[in-house]
Scaffold this motif. Structure first.
Motif, PDB file in Angstrom:
ATOM      1  N   UNK A  31       0.781  -1.236   0.000  1.00 34.05           N
ATOM      2  CA  UNK A  31       0.000   0.000   0.000  1.00 34.05           C
ATOM      3  C   UNK A  31       0.809   1.280   0.000  1.00 34.05           C
ATOM      4  N   UNK A  32       1.853   1.369   0.805  1.00 30.31           N
ATOM      5  CA  UNK A  32       2.595   2.631   0.886  1.00 30.31           C
ATOM      6  C   UNK A  32       3.434   2.906  -0.365  1.00 30.31           C
ATOM      7  N   UNK A  33       3.590   1.903  -1.251  1.00 30.19           N
ATOM      8  CA  UNK A  33       4.337   2.114  -2.494  1.00 30.19           C
ATOM      9  C   UNK A  33       3.415   2.396  -3.686  1.00 30.19           C
ATOM     10  N   UNK A  34       2.134   2.074  -3.574  1.00 26.45           N
ATOM     11  CA  UNK A  34       1.199   2.301  -4.676  1.00 26.45           C
ATOM     12  C   UNK A  34       1.159   3.802  -4.977  1.00 26.45           C
ATOM     13  N   UNK A  35       1.482   4.150  -6.204  1.00 25.11           N
ATOM     14  CA  UNK A  35       1.532   5.539  -6.675  1.00 25.11           C
ATOM     15  C   UNK A  35       2.570   6.389  -5.936  1.00 25.11           C
ATOM     16  N   UNK A  36       3.509   5.764  -5.248  1.00 24.13           N
ATOM     17  CA  UNK A  36       4.529   6.496  -4.474  1.00 24.13           C
ATOM     18  C   UNK A  36       5.907   5.861  -4.613  1.00 24.13           C
TER      19      UNK A  36
ATOM     20  N   UNK B 184       9.420   6.840  -5.917  1.00 24.97           N
ATOM     21  CA  UNK B 184      10.120   8.048  -6.351  1.00 24.97           C
ATOM     22  C   UNK B 184      11.536   7.800  -6.849  1.00 24.97           C
ATOM     23  N   UNK B 185      12.032   6.564  -6.708  1.00 25.55           N
ATOM     24  CA  UNK B 185      13.297   6.193  -7.330  1.00 25.55           C
ATOM     25  C   UNK B 185      13.364   4.673  -7.437  1.00 25.55           C
ATOM     26  N   UNK B 186      14.158   4.185  -8.403  1.00 20.68           N
ATOM     27  CA  UNK B 186      14.301   2.745  -8.592  1.00 20.68           C
ATOM     28  C   UNK B 186      15.653   2.429  -9.216  1.00 20.68           C
ATOM     29  N   UNK B 187      16.077   1.179  -9.046  1.00 19.46           N
ATOM     30  CA  UNK B 187      17.262   0.626  -9.716  1.00 19.46           C
ATOM     31  C   UNK B 187      16.895  -0.788 -10.156  1.00 19.46           C
ATOM     32  N   UNK B 188      17.133  -1.101 -11.436  1.00 18.27           N
ATOM     33  CA  UNK B 188      16.811  -2.421 -11.981  1.00 18.27           C
ATOM     34  C   UNK B 188      18.087  -3.225 -12.227  1.00 18.27           C
ATOM     35  N   UNK B 189      18.198  -4.343 -11.551  1.00 15.27           N
ATOM     36  CA  UNK B 189      19.298  -5.279 -11.782  1.00 15.27           C
ATOM     37  C   UNK B 189      18.786  -6.534 -12.479  1.00 15.27           C
ATOM     38  N   UNK B 190      17.667  -6.389 -13.168  1.00 21.97           N
ATOM     39  CA  UNK B 190      17.058  -7.439 -13.989  1.00 21.97           C
ATOM     40  C   UNK B 190      15.966  -6.790 -14.827  1.00 21.97           C
ATOM     41  N   UNK B 191      15.433  -7.517 -15.787  1.00 16.15           N
ATOM     42  CA  UNK B 191      14.310  -6.996 -16.565  1.00 16.15           C
ATOM     43  C   UNK B 191      13.026  -7.138 -15.752  1.00 16.15           C
ATOM     44  N   UNK B 192      12.055  -6.312 -16.066  1.00 18.24           N
ATOM     45  CA  UNK B 192      10.772  -6.363 -15.378  1.00 18.24           C
ATOM     46  C   UNK B 192       9.813  -5.384 -16.020  1.00 18.24           C
ATOM     47  N   UNK B 193       8.678  -5.197 -15.376  1.00 17.57           N
ATOM     48  CA  UNK B 193       7.663  -4.295 -15.904  1.00 17.57           C
ATOM     49  C   UNK B 193       6.961  -3.588 -14.757  1.00 17.57           C
ATOM     50  N   UNK B 194       6.776  -2.279 -14.905  1.00 18.13           N
ATOM     51  CA  UNK B 194       6.020  -1.475 -13.947  1.00 18.13           C
ATOM     52  C   UNK B 194       4.613  -1.323 -14.504  1.00 18.13           C
ATOM     53  N   UNK B 195       3.606  -1.572 -13.672  1.00 23.20           N
ATOM     54  CA  UNK B 195       2.236  -1.647 -14.155  1.00 23.20           C
ATOM     55  C   UNK B 195       1.334  -0.684 -13.380  1.00 23.20           C
ATOM     56  N   UNK B 196       0.443  -0.020 -14.129  1.00 19.46           N
ATOM     57  CA  UNK B 196      -0.587   0.844 -13.548  1.00 19.46           C
ATOM     58  C   UNK B 196      -1.935   0.298 -14.013  1.00 19.46           C
TER      59      UNK B 196
ATOM     60  N   UNK C 249       6.434   7.810 -14.213  1.00 17.88           N
ATOM     61  CA  UNK C 249       5.511   6.694 -14.007  1.00 17.88           C
ATOM     62  C   UNK C 249       5.438   6.244 -12.541  1.00 17.88           C
ATOM     63  N   UNK C 250       6.407   6.586 -11.731  1.00 19.64           N
ATOM     64  CA  UNK C 250       6.426   6.178 -10.326  1.00 19.64           C
ATOM     65  C   UNK C 250       5.244   6.685  -9.525  1.00 19.64           C
ATOM     66  N   UNK C 251       4.640   7.770  -9.965  1.00 19.43           N
ATOM     67  CA  UNK C 251       3.472   8.314  -9.258  1.00 19.43           C
ATOM     68  C   UNK C 251       2.184   7.610  -9.671  1.00 19.43           C
ATOM     69  N   UNK C 252       2.286   6.587 -10.540  1.00 22.96           N
ATOM     70  CA  UNK C 252       1.100   5.842 -10.989  1.00 22.96           C
ATOM     71  C   UNK C 252       1.235   4.336 -10.814  1.00 22.96           C
ATOM     72  N   UNK C 253       2.412   3.840 -10.421  1.00 26.52           N
ATOM     73  CA  UNK C 253       2.667   2.399 -10.338  1.00 26.52           C
ATOM     74  C   UNK C 253       1.795   1.714  -9.293  1.00 26.52           C
ATOM     75  N   UNK C 254       1.253   0.554  -9.670  1.00 22.28           N
ATOM     76  CA  UNK C 254       0.460  -0.263  -8.772  1.00 22.28           C
ATOM     77  C   UNK C 254       1.059  -1.646  -8.560  1.00 22.28           C
ATOM     78  N   UNK C 255       1.862  -2.104  -9.526  1.00 17.63           N
ATOM     79  CA  UNK C 255       2.352  -3.478  -9.486  1.00 17.63           C
ATOM     80  C   UNK C 255       3.676  -3.590 -10.240  1.00 17.63           C
ATOM     81  N   UNK C 256       4.341  -4.725 -10.037  1.00 24.30           N
ATOM     82  CA  UNK C 256       5.574  -5.060 -10.754  1.00 24.30           C
ATOM     83  C   UNK C 256       5.411  -6.491 -11.256  1.00 24.30           C
TER      84      UNK C 256
END
Length: 114
Positions: free
Chosen positions: A61-66, A68-80, A103-110
């Motif tokens: 819950x506290x990360x949904x739409x919040x 503000x920074x990320x680092x990817x050490x693999x492939x993936x997908x950010x989903x809204x 997009x970080x202010x809209x993310x709901x899932x990975x």
């Protein structure tokens, strides 16, 4: 005359090269485990961190739409899911130190992919 123009161009090129070489790099994000994507609640890798290692996951819950920074050490997908599925793919090596204005202010899932 030609020598003078060449000299002017060389001086200008050296000045541009020096200016580009002295720019301040962006603040480095904290480390993230191998084969994971790390999401932070605040800019520049600060605040709470969520480490995703694979599979589809609804964000806590506290990360949904919040995010503000990320680092990817693999492939993936950010989903809204707000208006149907909107998905942004990320690759190993991608990062964002100020992702909340994007997009970080809209993310709901990975997930693994879009």
């Amino acid at each position: 005359m030609r020598t003078r123009h060449l000299r002017t161009l060389l001086v200008f090129g050296a000045a541009v090269f020096t200016a580009l070489g002295t720019t301040t790099p962006a603040q480095a994000l904290p480390a993230c485990p191998s084969n994971a994507i790390c999401l932070w609640r605040f800019q520049d890798g600060t605040g709470d961190v969520y480490v995703w290692r694979g599979g589809y996951v609804d964000l806590p819950g506290k990360f949904v739409d919040h995010v503000y920074s990320f680092r990817a050490n693999r492939t993936g997908a950010f989903i809204d899911w707000a208006k149907g599925k909107e998905c942004h793919s990320v690759r190993k090596g991608d990062y964002g130190s100020n992702y909340g204005s994007r997009f970080g202010s809209r993310m709901d899932a990975v997930g693994d992919n879009c």
